[in-house]
Design an enzyme around this catalytic site. Sequence first.
Site, PDB file in Angstrom:
ATOM      1  N   ASP A 102     -20.084 -69.042 -58.143  1.00  0.00           N
ATOM      2  CA  ASP A 102     -20.508 -68.241 -57.004  1.00  0.00           C
ATOM      3  C   ASP A 102     -20.598 -69.196 -55.813  1.00  0.00           C
ATOM      4  O   ASP A 102     -20.596 -70.414 -55.985  1.00  0.00           O
ATOM      5  CB  ASP A 102     -21.876 -67.616 -57.312  1.00  0.00           C
ATOM      6  CG  ASP A 102     -22.509 -66.976 -56.101  1.00  0.00           C
ATOM      7  OD1 ASP A 102     -21.841 -66.154 -55.453  1.00  0.00           O
ATOM      8  OD2 ASP A 102     -23.666 -67.329 -55.788  1.00  0.00           O
ATOM      9  N   ASP A 137     -22.668 -68.625 -52.141  1.00  0.00           N
ATOM     10  CA  ASP A 137     -23.998 -68.681 -51.537  1.00  0.00           C
ATOM     11  C   ASP A 137     -25.082 -68.733 -52.609  1.00  0.00           C
ATOM     12  O   ASP A 137     -25.149 -67.864 -53.477  1.00  0.00           O
ATOM     13  CB  ASP A 137     -24.230 -67.468 -50.639  1.00  0.00           C
ATOM     14  CG  ASP A 137     -23.354 -67.497 -49.397  1.00  0.00           C
ATOM     15  OD1 ASP A 137     -23.417 -68.487 -48.658  1.00  0.00           O
ATOM     16  OD2 ASP A 137     -22.609 -66.530 -49.177  1.00  0.00           O
ATOM     17  N   ASP A 163     -26.305 -67.900 -59.301  1.00  0.00           N
ATOM     18  CA  ASP A 163     -27.748 -67.957 -59.074  1.00  0.00           C
ATOM     19  C   ASP A 163     -28.418 -66.588 -59.118  1.00  0.00           C
ATOM     20  O   ASP A 163     -29.628 -66.496 -58.925  1.00  0.00           O
ATOM     21  CB  ASP A 163     -28.037 -68.598 -57.718  1.00  0.00           C
ATOM     22  CG  ASP A 163     -27.565 -67.718 -56.563  1.00  0.00           C
ATOM     23  OD1 ASP A 163     -26.341 -67.473 -56.469  1.00  0.00           O
ATOM     24  OD2 ASP A 163     -28.405 -67.248 -55.784  1.00  0.00           O
TER      25      ASP A 163
END
Length: 217
Positions: A8, A10, A168
């Site tokens: 991922d 951001d 995240d």
Amino acid sequence: MNRLVVFDCDGTLVDGQAAICDTMDDAFAAAKLGPPDRNEVRRMVGLSLPQALGILAPDASDEQRAVALEAYKAGYRSRRETGILEEPLYEGMAALIERLDAAGWLLGVATGKSDRGLHACLDTHGIKHRFVTLQTADRHPSKPHPAMLEQALAEAGVEAGHAVMIGDTSFDMDMARAANVRAIGVAWGYHEPRELIAAGAVGVADTMEQLEELIGG
């Protein structure tokens, strides 16, 4: 046998939360909406922009959400073009990417960013050449739909059982599970470790060293 690590962006590769929250504040103001809760904005990072706006502003009209969407895109682009956009790589990430590349892992990204935003981010940090596949919300349904990850596997020529998704948020973990890919969480992003484990992460890394061990495990 090829192996693939998909990151991922951001909250995993880069810390862009200040820019995201500031831009979302401006977008809501442009649509004449009250300011969004910043904690909720951070929790939506990873979703495509239309889906995030639908959750953040459930009572807004379609017209207001359309205004907010375009204002967010324009605001983020303006921040990037004027040089005030800050999306620093997390400490140690560049070195980890280099080590994985040297060890023979193929690398990819699956993100809710736009194509333009992702390419600009990776170019800024001089790491775009490390990645063999880049998947964004411009060409796929929002996470946790597995389309981005499935396309990454296809482009890299890697079977799901030989790939890992690093993220995240629970959206990343859910996407990995839907694509039958091993999921690893990172603790420095926007969702709590317990949420990542509940969503299917085999482990959650607190450091780059731990992340490297989990990838190799």
